[in-house]
Structure formats: C-alpha cells, structure tokens
Design a protein around this motif. Structure first.
Motif, PDB file in Angstrom:
ATOM      1  N   MET A   1      31.408  63.661  45.961  1.00 50.98           N
ATOM      2  CA  MET A   1      32.669  64.396  45.971  1.00 50.98           C
ATOM      3  C   MET A   1      32.516  65.674  45.143  1.00 50.98           C
ATOM      4  N   ASN A   2      32.723  66.826  45.773  1.00 57.13           N
ATOM      5  CA  ASN A   2      32.588  68.123  45.101  1.00 57.13           C
ATOM      6  C   ASN A   2      33.957  68.557  44.577  1.00 57.13           C
ATOM      7  N   ILE A   3      34.125  68.502  43.253  1.00 59.62           N
ATOM      8  CA  ILE A   3      35.441  68.716  42.639  1.00 59.62           C
ATOM      9  C   ILE A   3      35.419  69.921  41.718  1.00 59.62           C
ATOM     10  N   ASP A   4      36.486  70.694  41.776  1.00 58.47           N
ATOM     11  CA  ASP A   4      36.667  71.816  40.856  1.00 58.47           C
ATOM     12  C   ASP A   4      38.019  71.632  40.163  1.00 58.47           C
ATOM     13  N   PHE A   5      37.989  71.281  38.873  1.00 62.54           N
ATOM     14  CA  PHE A   5      39.232  71.053  38.144  1.00 62.54           C
ATOM     15  C   PHE A   5      39.809  72.364  37.635  1.00 62.54           C
ATOM     16  N   LYS A   6      41.088  72.549  37.866  1.00 62.17           N
ATOM     17  CA  LYS A   6      41.769  73.784  37.506  1.00 62.17           C
ATOM     18  C   LYS A   6      42.450  73.693  36.145  1.00 62.17           C
ATOM     19  N   ARG A   7      43.168  72.603  35.904  1.00 65.48           N
ATOM     20  CA  ARG A   7      43.908  72.495  34.646  1.00 65.48           C
ATOM     21  C   ARG A   7      44.334  71.061  34.403  1.00 65.48           C
ATOM     22  N   TYR A   8      44.594  70.794  33.138  1.00 59.82           N
ATOM     23  CA  TYR A   8      45.092  69.493  32.715  1.00 59.82           C
ATOM     24  C   TYR A   8      46.141  69.716  31.644  1.00 59.82           C
ATOM     25  N   TYR A   9      47.182  68.873  31.650  1.00 53.31           N
ATOM     26  CA  TYR A   9      48.240  69.011  30.648  1.00 53.31           C
ATOM     27  C   TYR A   9      48.830  67.642  30.333  1.00 53.31           C
ATOM     28  N   PHE A  10      49.023  67.371  29.054  1.00 51.54           N
ATOM     29  CA  PHE A  10      49.733  66.166  28.633  1.00 51.54           C
ATOM     30  C   PHE A  10      51.046  66.573  27.996  1.00 51.54           C
ATOM     31  N   SER A  11      52.137  65.971  28.451  1.00 53.09           N
ATOM     32  CA  SER A  11      53.452  66.246  27.891  1.00 53.09           C
ATOM     33  C   SER A  11      53.914  65.067  27.056  1.00 53.09           C
ATOM     34  N   LYS A  12      54.301  65.348  25.816  1.00 54.97           N
ATOM     35  CA  LYS A  12      54.911  64.314  24.994  1.00 54.97           C
ATOM     36  C   LYS A  12      56.289  63.979  25.561  1.00 54.97           C
ATOM     37  N   GLN A  13      56.907  62.960  25.009  1.00 53.00           N
ATOM     38  CA  GLN A  13      58.145  62.436  25.594  1.00 53.00           C
ATOM     39  C   GLN A  13      59.232  63.512  25.708  1.00 53.00           C
ATOM     40  N   ARG A  14      59.818  63.555  26.875  1.00 52.52           N
ATOM     41  CA  ARG A  14      60.927  64.477  27.156  1.00 52.52           C
ATOM     42  C   ARG A  14      61.912  63.759  28.078  1.00 52.52           C
ATOM     43  N   ASN A  15      63.086  64.319  28.210  1.00 57.58           N
ATOM     44  CA  ASN A  15      64.111  63.685  29.038  1.00 57.58           C
ATOM     45  C   ASN A  15      63.939  63.978  30.517  1.00 57.58           C
ATOM     46  N   GLN A  16      63.304  65.123  30.842  1.00 59.91           N
ATOM     47  CA  GLN A  16      63.198  65.505  32.241  1.00 59.91           C
ATOM     48  C   GLN A  16      62.041  66.476  32.429  1.00 59.91           C
ATOM     49  N   PHE A  17      61.547  66.574  33.673  1.00 57.17           N
ATOM     50  CA  PHE A  17      60.535  67.568  34.010  1.00 57.17           C
ATOM     51  C   PHE A  17      61.148  68.957  33.922  1.00 57.17           C
ATOM     52  N   THR A  18      60.359  69.944  33.502  1.00 58.17           N
ATOM     53  CA  THR A  18      60.854  71.314  33.442  1.00 58.17           C
ATOM     54  C   THR A  18      61.191  71.825  34.838  1.00 58.17           C
ATOM     55  N   LEU A  19      60.304  71.531  35.803  1.00 59.82           N
ATOM     56  CA  LEU A  19      60.530  71.929  37.192  1.00 59.82           C
ATOM     57  C   LEU A  19      60.759  70.674  38.035  1.00 59.82           C
ATOM     58  N   PRO A  20      61.923  70.527  38.647  1.00 61.59           N
ATOM     59  CA  PRO A  20      62.192  69.326  39.462  1.00 61.59           C
ATOM     60  C   PRO A  20      61.369  69.289  40.743  1.00 61.59           C
ATOM     61  N   GLU A  21      60.835  70.444  41.163  1.00 65.16           N
ATOM     62  CA  GLU A  21      59.982  70.485  42.348  1.00 65.16           C
ATOM     63  C   GLU A  21      59.050  71.683  42.271  1.00 65.16           C
ATOM     64  N   ASP A  22      57.900  71.564  42.923  1.00 63.29           N
ATOM     65  CA  ASP A  22      56.931  72.659  42.907  1.00 63.29           C
ATOM     66  C   ASP A  22      55.852  72.367  43.945  1.00 63.29           C
ATOM     67  N   THR A  23      55.100  73.400  44.308  1.00 65.49           N
ATOM     68  CA  THR A  23      53.927  73.245  45.164  1.00 65.49           C
ATOM     69  C   THR A  23      52.726  73.801  44.415  1.00 65.49           C
ATOM     70  N   TYR A  24      51.528  73.316  44.774  1.00 64.75           N
ATOM     71  CA  TYR A  24      50.322  73.702  44.049  1.00 64.75           C
ATOM     72  C   TYR A  24      49.229  74.098  45.033  1.00 64.75           C
ATOM     73  N   GLN A  25      48.367  75.008  44.603  1.00 68.68           N
ATOM     74  CA  GLN A  25      47.269  75.449  45.460  1.00 68.68           C
ATOM     75  C   GLN A  25      46.244  74.349  45.658  1.00 68.68           C
ATOM     76  N   GLY A  26      46.052  73.521  44.632  1.00 73.60           N
ATOM     77  CA  GLY A  26      45.094  72.423  44.726  1.00 73.60           C
ATOM     78  C   GLY A  26      45.806  71.083  44.782  1.00 73.60           C
ATOM     79  N   TRP A  27      45.017  70.017  44.728  1.00 74.82           N
ATOM     80  CA  TRP A  27      45.582  68.681  44.609  1.00 74.82           C
ATOM     81  C   TRP A  27      46.254  68.543  43.251  1.00 74.82           C
ATOM     82  N   CYS A  28      47.372  67.837  43.215  1.00 72.65           N
ATOM     83  CA  CYS A  28      48.091  67.574  41.974  1.00 72.65           C
ATOM     84  C   CYS A  28      48.014  66.081  41.675  1.00 72.65           C
ATOM     85  N   LEU A  29      47.692  65.747  40.436  1.00 75.02           N
ATOM     86  CA  LEU A  29      47.699  64.359  39.981  1.00 75.02           C
ATOM     87  C   LEU A  29      48.746  64.229  38.879  1.00 75.02           C
TER      88      LEU A  29
END
Length: 256
Positions: A1-29
């Motif tokens: 599997m040829n993978i190119d990772f773009k970014r990673y982010y960990f969010s500490k506890q919050r009440n809600q996502f900043t963006l309720p919806e979004d689209t991404y150029q790559g795969w989102c996990l």
C-alpha cells in the motif's frame, strides 16, 4: 500500500466539532478517544451512524463528511492519500484495543512534542499501523468490522482504558455510567470481546508492563505502580501467571 500522510491532529475533550461537515482532498480517518459521535457520508442523514472508542471512521476523498458529538468528545483525525486504489470501510471496529490504544497514544505524544508528522518516519509508521489493523480486521473478522459488536461495550472498553493504570478501577462505576448492572456488563463484555472486563484490564496493564520491562530500568515496584498493580509482589504473580515467565526473566530475555 503506497501511502502519503498529509496531517494528523489530536483534539482534547470538547463539546462539539468545530466544523459540523467538511470534505477533504485525501482520505479522512476519524476516531473517538473518549465520548461518542454520529456521522454520515455524502450528506445522507438517513445513513447516520454512531461511532465510539475502538472504532475507526473513514471518509473517501471529495465526499462530504458530517459529524456531531452526542457527548463531550476527544478525538484523533488524520488525512492521507493512497496511490494504488486501496479503499477503506466507512466504519471498522478494532478488536485489539490494547494495540489500538497504544498506537493512538504514541501519535498523541508526537503531536504534543510539536513534530511534523509528514517529516517523521516513526509517526508515519504509527499511522500505517492503524491501516494495518483495519486491513487485518477486514480479513480476519469481517463480521465485527461491519459493526456487529455491542456499541455500549466499546464505551465500557474506553472507560476501562482510562481507569486501567490507576488503583480505582471499578466495574460498578462503569456499569452505573452505562446504565446497566455489573453482571450485564460482564456478560455483554465477554460476548463482545471474548474476555471479561477484569481480564481485559489485565491485558492492557501487562502490555504496558512488557514495554517498561524491555525499554526502561524502572524497578518492579515502579512498574507495578505505573501499570495499576497493588505492589511488586502482586505484579510479579500476575505477570508470571499470564506470561509464563517472571518479570525479571522477561527483562533479561527481551531487553536489548
């Protein structure tokens, strides 16, 4: 599997996502570290599903991802591309919670050290391990990958993860939190994960203990304390019983 990772982010506890919806150029996990969230792909609210700790959500490139926290949540997010046409399931449940937790915890530590994941091979390998676990789950346990396990027990597993290394692990507390009896918790957890909640906690503790024995010079007393055991004697007894080798012998054998 040829993978190119773009970014990673960990969010500490919050009440809600900043963006309720979004689209991404790559795969989102997207993976909950604590709490639960609902999600749907492609904007179809009728296909809304629930995800909690132990589950990985994948969204293909260019597809709208809607998400909403149903309770305070902390989460892991990664974006990557693949160059060989590999695809991933919308939702996969990972049975090896110990390995999943360890991988996510190490990724979180990379972020806390302000390292650029795109330039760090070790961090990239950790993200690749998440995809390896996903692929393995699909081939070895396809029914569970489709989300057939008890969702409430994923929350139980998450709570055990939080309490495992302390001295206050309480199945009654977890059962009360989930609104079920302790006997129901034990029965349903056994059915979902193939082992009891206590055995599950022990497995998590021993995984950490093995790493500390092989990678540090900490005393058995220190390791016992860090891994949630009452004392070095009890730790040695449990370790020897489950690993068929004493902690000291394990250290001599696997320390490099």
């Amino acid at each position: 599997m040829n993978i190119d990772f773009k970014r990673y982010y960990f969010s500490k506890q919050r009440n809600q996502f900043t963006l309720p919806e979004d689209t991404y150029q790559g795969w989102c996990l997207l993976a909950a570290n604590s709490g639960r969230f609902t999600f749907s792909l492609g904007g179809d609210s009728q296909e809304e599903r629930m995800a909690s700790f132990g589950e990985l959500v994948f969204c293909p490139p260019g597809v709208l991802l809607k998400r909403q926290a149903v309770e305070p949540i902390s989460f892991h997010f990664a974006e990557f591309t693949v160059n060989d046409g590999t695809s991933f399931p919308e939702l996969i449940r990972i049975k090896d919670i110990g390995r999943l937790s360890s991988t996510l915890r190490y990724l979180q530590e990379w972020q806390e050290e302000d390292l650029d994941i795109r330039k760090n091979e070790d961090a990239a390998h950790l993200l690749e391990d998440l995809l390896f676990m996903t692929n393995r789950e699909q081939h070895i346990n396809p029914k569970h990958g489709a989300g057939s396990l008890d969702p409430l027990m994923n929350q139980a597993a998450a709570n055990i993860e939080v309490q495992a290394f302390g001295d206050n692990l309480s199945l009654q507390y977890i059962a009360d939190l989930l609104g079920i009896s302790s006997s129901q918790l034990t029965r349903r957890f056994q059915a979902a994960y193939g082992l009891s909640p206590i055995r599950y906690a022990t497995k998590i503790r021993l995984t950490k203990a093995r790493s500390l024995l092989a990678e540090t010079s900490d005393t058995l007393e220190d390791i016992a304390e860090q891994c949630g055991f009452q004392n070095a004697f009890y730790f040695s007894r449990v370790f020897s019983q489950h690993m068929q080798i004493s902690p000291s012998a394990y250290r001599r054998t696997f320390r490099v």
